[in-house]
Design a protein around this motif. Structure first.
Motif, PDB file in Angstrom:
ATOM      1  N   GLY A 280      32.845  53.424  57.307  1.00 37.19           N
ATOM      2  CA  GLY A 280      31.625  54.125  58.091  1.00 37.19           C
ATOM      3  C   GLY A 280      31.353  55.300  58.465  1.00 37.19           C
ATOM      4  N   ALA A 281      33.007  56.424  58.421  1.00 37.02           N
ATOM      5  CA  ALA A 281      32.531  57.673  58.884  1.00 37.02           C
ATOM      6  C   ALA A 281      31.539  58.040  57.788  1.00 37.02           C
ATOM      7  CB  ALA A 281      33.922  57.797  58.895  1.00 37.02           C
ATOM      8  N   ARG A 282      30.895  59.674  58.927  1.00 37.97           N
ATOM      9  CA  ARG A 282      29.914  60.149  58.396  1.00 37.97           C
ATOM     10  C   ARG A 282      30.970  61.043  58.015  1.00 37.97           C
ATOM     11  NH1 ARG A 282      25.450  59.218  62.426  1.00 37.97           N
ATOM     12  NH2 ARG A 282      25.337  57.305  62.694  1.00 37.97           N
ATOM     13  N   GLU A 283      31.638  62.108  58.850  1.00 39.48           N
ATOM     14  CA  GLU A 283      32.051  63.096  58.626  1.00 39.48           C
ATOM     15  C   GLU A 283      33.885  63.218  58.264  1.00 39.48           C
ATOM     16  OE1 GLU A 283      31.046  66.327  60.902  1.00 39.48           O
ATOM     17  OE2 GLU A 283      28.946  65.146  61.988  1.00 39.48           O
ATOM     18  N   ALA A 284      34.325  64.029  58.249  1.00 41.81           N
ATOM     19  CA  ALA A 284      35.895  64.196  57.871  1.00 41.81           C
ATOM     20  C   ALA A 284      36.715  65.665  57.765  1.00 41.81           C
ATOM     21  CB  ALA A 284      36.620  63.112  56.689  1.00 41.81           C
ATOM     22  N   GLY A 285      37.917  65.708  58.540  1.00 40.84           N
ATOM     23  CA  GLY A 285      38.437  66.758  58.579  1.00 40.84           C
ATOM     24  C   GLY A 285      40.286  66.783  58.511  1.00 40.84           C
ATOM     25  N   TYR A 286      40.810  67.960  57.842  1.00 42.71           N
ATOM     26  CA  TYR A 286      41.938  67.749  57.944  1.00 42.71           C
ATOM     27  C   TYR A 286      42.722  68.890  58.992  1.00 42.71           C
ATOM     28  CZ  TYR A 286      42.736  71.185  53.941  1.00 42.71           C
ATOM     29  OH  TYR A 286      42.651  72.246  53.714  1.00 42.71           O
ATOM     30  N   VAL A 287      43.991  69.270  58.928  1.00 45.06           N
ATOM     31  CA  VAL A 287      44.748  70.202  59.478  1.00 45.06           C
ATOM     32  C   VAL A 287      46.417  70.163  58.822  1.00 45.06           C
ATOM     33  CG1 VAL A 287      45.459  71.022  61.690  1.00 45.06           C
ATOM     34  CG2 VAL A 287      43.380  69.859  62.236  1.00 45.06           C
ATOM     35  N   LEU A 288      46.583  70.956  57.952  1.00 46.91           N
ATOM     36  CA  LEU A 288      48.074  70.807  57.981  1.00 46.91           C
ATOM     37  C   LEU A 288      49.061  70.633  58.810  1.00 46.91           C
ATOM     38  CD1 LEU A 288      49.443  71.217  55.322  1.00 46.91           C
ATOM     39  CD2 LEU A 288      49.830  74.475  55.900  1.00 46.91           C
ATOM     40  N   LEU A 289      49.861  70.165  58.761  1.00 47.76           N
ATOM     41  CA  LEU A 289      50.871  69.821  59.697  1.00 47.76           C
ATOM     42  C   LEU A 289      51.270  71.353  60.695  1.00 47.76           C
ATOM     43  CD1 LEU A 289      53.678  67.988  60.566  1.00 47.76           C
ATOM     44  CD2 LEU A 289      54.340  68.987  58.942  1.00 47.76           C
ATOM     45  N   ARG A 290      51.483  71.440  61.553  1.00 48.07           N
ATOM     46  CA  ARG A 290      51.946  72.482  62.243  1.00 48.07           C
ATOM     47  C   ARG A 290      53.198  71.900  63.448  1.00 48.07           C
ATOM     48  NH1 ARG A 290      46.589  73.407  66.353  1.00 48.07           N
ATOM     49  NH2 ARG A 290      48.030  75.220  66.799  1.00 48.07           N
ATOM     50  N   LEU A 291      54.068  72.686  62.944  1.00 47.78           N
ATOM     51  CA  LEU A 291      55.087  73.001  63.705  1.00 47.78           C
ATOM     52  C   LEU A 291      55.714  74.316  65.094  1.00 47.78           C
ATOM     53  CD1 LEU A 291      57.310  71.340  60.726  1.00 47.78           C
ATOM     54  CD2 LEU A 291      56.609  70.443  62.659  1.00 47.78           C
ATOM     55  N   PRO A 292      55.013  74.513  65.768  1.00 49.20           N
ATOM     56  CA  PRO A 292      55.171  75.447  66.941  1.00 49.20           C
ATOM     57  C   PRO A 292      56.069  75.418  67.583  1.00 49.20           C
ATOM     58  CG  PRO A 292      53.766  74.150  67.450  1.00 49.20           C
ATOM     59  CD  PRO A 292      54.171  73.355  66.093  1.00 49.20           C
ATOM     60  N   LEU A 293      57.236  76.294  68.084  1.00 46.57           N
ATOM     61  CA  LEU A 293      57.734  76.118  69.133  1.00 46.57           C
ATOM     62  C   LEU A 293      59.076  74.828  69.136  1.00 46.57           C
ATOM     63  CD1 LEU A 293      56.109  77.159  71.860  1.00 46.57           C
ATOM     64  CD2 LEU A 293      57.476  79.034  70.710  1.00 46.57           C
ATOM     65  N   GLU A 294      59.322  74.772  69.455  1.00 45.16           N
ATOM     66  CA  GLU A 294      60.109  73.488  69.935  1.00 45.16           C
ATOM     67  C   GLU A 294      60.439  71.955  68.482  1.00 45.16           C
ATOM     68  OE1 GLU A 294      58.515  74.031  72.638  1.00 45.16           O
ATOM     69  OE2 GLU A 294      59.803  73.786  74.865  1.00 45.16           O
ATOM     70  N   VAL A 295      58.510  72.519  68.325  1.00 38.24           N
ATOM     71  CA  VAL A 295      58.366  70.709  67.268  1.00 38.24           C
ATOM     72  C   VAL A 295      59.096  70.884  66.146  1.00 38.24           C
ATOM     73  CG1 VAL A 295      55.640  69.746  66.477  1.00 38.24           C
ATOM     74  CG2 VAL A 295      55.537  71.282  68.423  1.00 38.24           C
ATOM     75  N   LEU A 356      32.339  60.710  48.108  1.00 40.41           N
ATOM     76  CA  LEU A 356      32.911  59.565  48.648  1.00 40.41           C
ATOM     77  C   LEU A 356      30.900  60.166  49.892  1.00 40.41           C
ATOM     78  CD1 LEU A 356      36.051  59.200  50.003  1.00 40.41           C
ATOM     79  CD2 LEU A 356      34.173  57.492  48.820  1.00 40.41           C
ATOM     80  N   GLY A 357      30.292  61.374  49.779  1.00 38.05           N
ATOM     81  CA  GLY A 357      28.756  61.144  50.251  1.00 38.05           C
ATOM     82  C   GLY A 357      29.902  61.814  52.001  1.00 38.05           C
ATOM     83  N   LEU A 358      31.052  62.381  52.356  1.00 39.45           N
ATOM     84  CA  LEU A 358      31.076  63.119  53.143  1.00 39.45           C
ATOM     85  C   LEU A 358      30.758  64.051  53.643  1.00 39.45           C
ATOM     86  CD1 LEU A 358      34.795  60.927  54.063  1.00 39.45           C
ATOM     87  CD2 LEU A 358      32.764  60.662  54.264  1.00 39.45           C
ATOM     88  N   ASN A 359      30.460  64.625  55.233  1.00 40.98           N
ATOM     89  CA  ASN A 359      30.323  65.844  55.666  1.00 40.98           C
ATOM     90  C   ASN A 359      28.947  66.795  54.812  1.00 40.98           C
ATOM     91  OD1 ASN A 359      32.272  65.897  56.990  1.00 40.98           O
ATOM     92  ND2 ASN A 359      34.097  67.017  55.181  1.00 40.98           N
ATOM     93  N   GLU A 360      27.922  65.982  54.022  1.00 43.38           N
ATOM     94  CA  GLU A 360      27.063  65.719  53.919  1.00 43.38           C
ATOM     95  C   GLU A 360      26.488  67.123  54.704  1.00 43.38           C
ATOM     96  OE1 GLU A 360      25.312  63.364  51.731  1.00 43.38           O
ATOM     97  OE2 GLU A 360      26.551  63.340  49.920  1.00 43.38           O
ATOM     98  N   THR A 361      26.262  66.429  55.650  1.00 42.19           N
ATOM     99  CA  THR A 361      25.574  66.715  57.134  1.00 42.19           C
ATOM    100  C   THR A 361      26.371  67.232  58.295  1.00 42.19           C
ATOM    101  OG1 THR A 361      24.633  64.817  58.162  1.00 42.19           O
ATOM    102  CG2 THR A 361      23.259  66.254  56.655  1.00 42.19           C
ATOM    103  N   ARG A 362      26.371  68.282  59.229  1.00 40.24           N
ATOM    104  CA  ARG A 362      27.340  68.433  60.035  1.00 40.24           C
ATOM    105  C   ARG A 362      26.638  68.048  61.688  1.00 40.24           C
ATOM    106  NH1 ARG A 362      33.326  68.061  59.562  1.00 40.24           N
ATOM    107  NH2 ARG A 362      33.457  68.860  58.077  1.00 40.24           N
ATOM    108  N   LEU A 363      26.368  67.208  62.314  1.00 41.91           N
ATOM    109  CA  LEU A 363      26.328  66.611  63.405  1.00 41.91           C
ATOM    110  C   LEU A 363      26.162  67.484  64.633  1.00 41.91           C
ATOM    111  CD1 LEU A 363      23.925  64.290  64.756  1.00 41.91           C
ATOM    112  CD2 LEU A 363      26.224  63.429  65.757  1.00 41.91           C
TER     113      LEU A 363
END
Length: 384
Positions: A280-295, A356-363
């Protein structure tokens, strides 16, 4: 170089003490029995400390007597609670964090380095030495009541999870929601916990007025991988069940497939989005792996322990999207990366989301309903 790495990897798999490649500090690895159920396997000294400390086996078996890492919670009493930012590549300019540190123990968490400001390690300290802010709701109410305050969406859960296990006892997040609901102030929530469904009563009332959006982070559908990578977060199934429950209550919900780890989880992009849409999610997003400093060193150690056969492949792909480095903090690049492989991930995500019809609108959450809380002392004090 390759032969040396292979020998190092094989020795590690057999449990022998070996040198750790790629800049991971020697003497910081913690014995398995002491870190059971945790994400990080090392606990390097904070980068601001004048001396670095490490564990060394001198043959007297002293290391065997050290206790396991236990969750400790201290009270923090900040003077303000709203944090401001001017970053052009995130969608909010203010956030609130009811806790510092996070017991979920996500090994890739970009917030880990913040523990260095407390004189602690970004490794196991980050997920075992936590700080709670019991006066957060009072501070929020005070800051919202200030003359000239202009409402914009407050993000909660951007640094550490507001619904991590200690929230069950502390209830600080619920207190924050009560303040925000009373002031009719918009809020965006990010979490990996199914505990968010506890607050459906408040969230559904706010959703009816266009004041809330919830983002559930689902990094993988592989329960075993999730257990190793995010040991104390809800299982992928429970997170998707939370999406269903929130959606059924009329609460706008999105799924964050974040972070995407090349060579480890990127093959799941389409399946993750399909599961999100089905829930039932209406929107979706992603972020690429981030490895700052000690991470960077914490993630590398984890990868070498759990997926030694993919170690070189994952890092090679990641660096191909970071101009040869583990991380590029430049705005506009840090979230998505650059290069052919980063473009492929972007297009796969966009195509699957579109299908899949995701992100058609942004609330966009409302700000016109905001009513500043009355300051302590009521009208008379406000006249002074």
């Amino acid at each position: 170089m390759q032969d040396a790495f292979a020998a190092d990897r094989a020795a590690f798999a057999r449990g022998r003490k070996v040198g750790i490649p790629e800049g991971i500090p020697a003497g910081t690895r913690i014995a398995p029995e002491r870190r059971r159920g945790r994400g990080a396997g090392i606990n390097p000294t904070g980068r601001f400390e004048p001396f670095a400390r490490s564990l060394e086996d001198d043959g007297w078996d002293v290391l065997d007597e050290l206790p396991a890492f236990r969750t400790e919670v201290q009270v923090e009493a900040p003077k303000t609670i709203i944090t401001r930012n001017t970053s052009p590549d995130i969608s909010f300019d203010r956030s609130v964090n009811p806790y510092r540190g996070c017991e979920h123990g996500c090994v890739y968490c970009f917030a880990r380095p913040t523990h260095a400001y407390m004189g602690l390690s970004a490794g196991l300290d980050f997920e075992t030495k936590l700080f709670a802010k019991p006066n957060a709701a009072q501070l929020l109410e005070r800051e919202l009541s200030k003359s000239g305050y202009e409402p914009r969406t407050i993000a909660i859960g951007t640094n550490t999870d507001p619904y991590q296990p200690i929230e069950k006892e502390r209830g600080i997040m619920r207190q924050l929601l009560e303040v925000l609901e009373a002031a009719q102030h918009p809020v965006g929530i990010v979490t990996k916990s199914a505990l968010v469904t506890r607050d459906i009563d408040i969230l559904s009332r706010m959703a009816a007025k266009g004041l809330v959006k919830v983002a559930i982070s689902v990094t993988t559908l592989d329960r075993r991988l999730a257990r190793a990578m995010e040991p104390r977060a809800a299982t992928p199934t429970k997170r998707l069940d939370a999406v269903k429950a929130l959606n059924a209550a009329g609460i706008p919900t999105m799924v964050m497939t974040a972070p995407i780890i090349p060579g480890l989880t990127d093959h799941e992009i389409e399946r993750l989005l399909e599961a999100a849409a089905a829930a039932g999610a209406r929107e979706a997003g992603y972020v690429l792996l981030r490895l700052p400093l000690e991470v960077s060193q914490i993630f590398k150690d984890w990868l070498l322990r759990h997926y030694p056969d993919r170690y070189r492949h994952v890092l090679t792909l990641l660096r191909s999207m970071r101009e040869g480095r583990d991380y590029d903090a430049e705005w506009g690049k840090r979230m998505r990366g650059t290069g052919p492989y980063a473009f492929q991930i972007k297009r796969r995500f966009e195509i699957a989301a579109g299908r899949l019809g995701l992100n058609e609108t942004r609330l966009k959450l409302r700000t016109d309903l905001f009513r500043a809380p009355k300051p302590e002392g009521g009208v008379q004090l406000a006249l002074l």
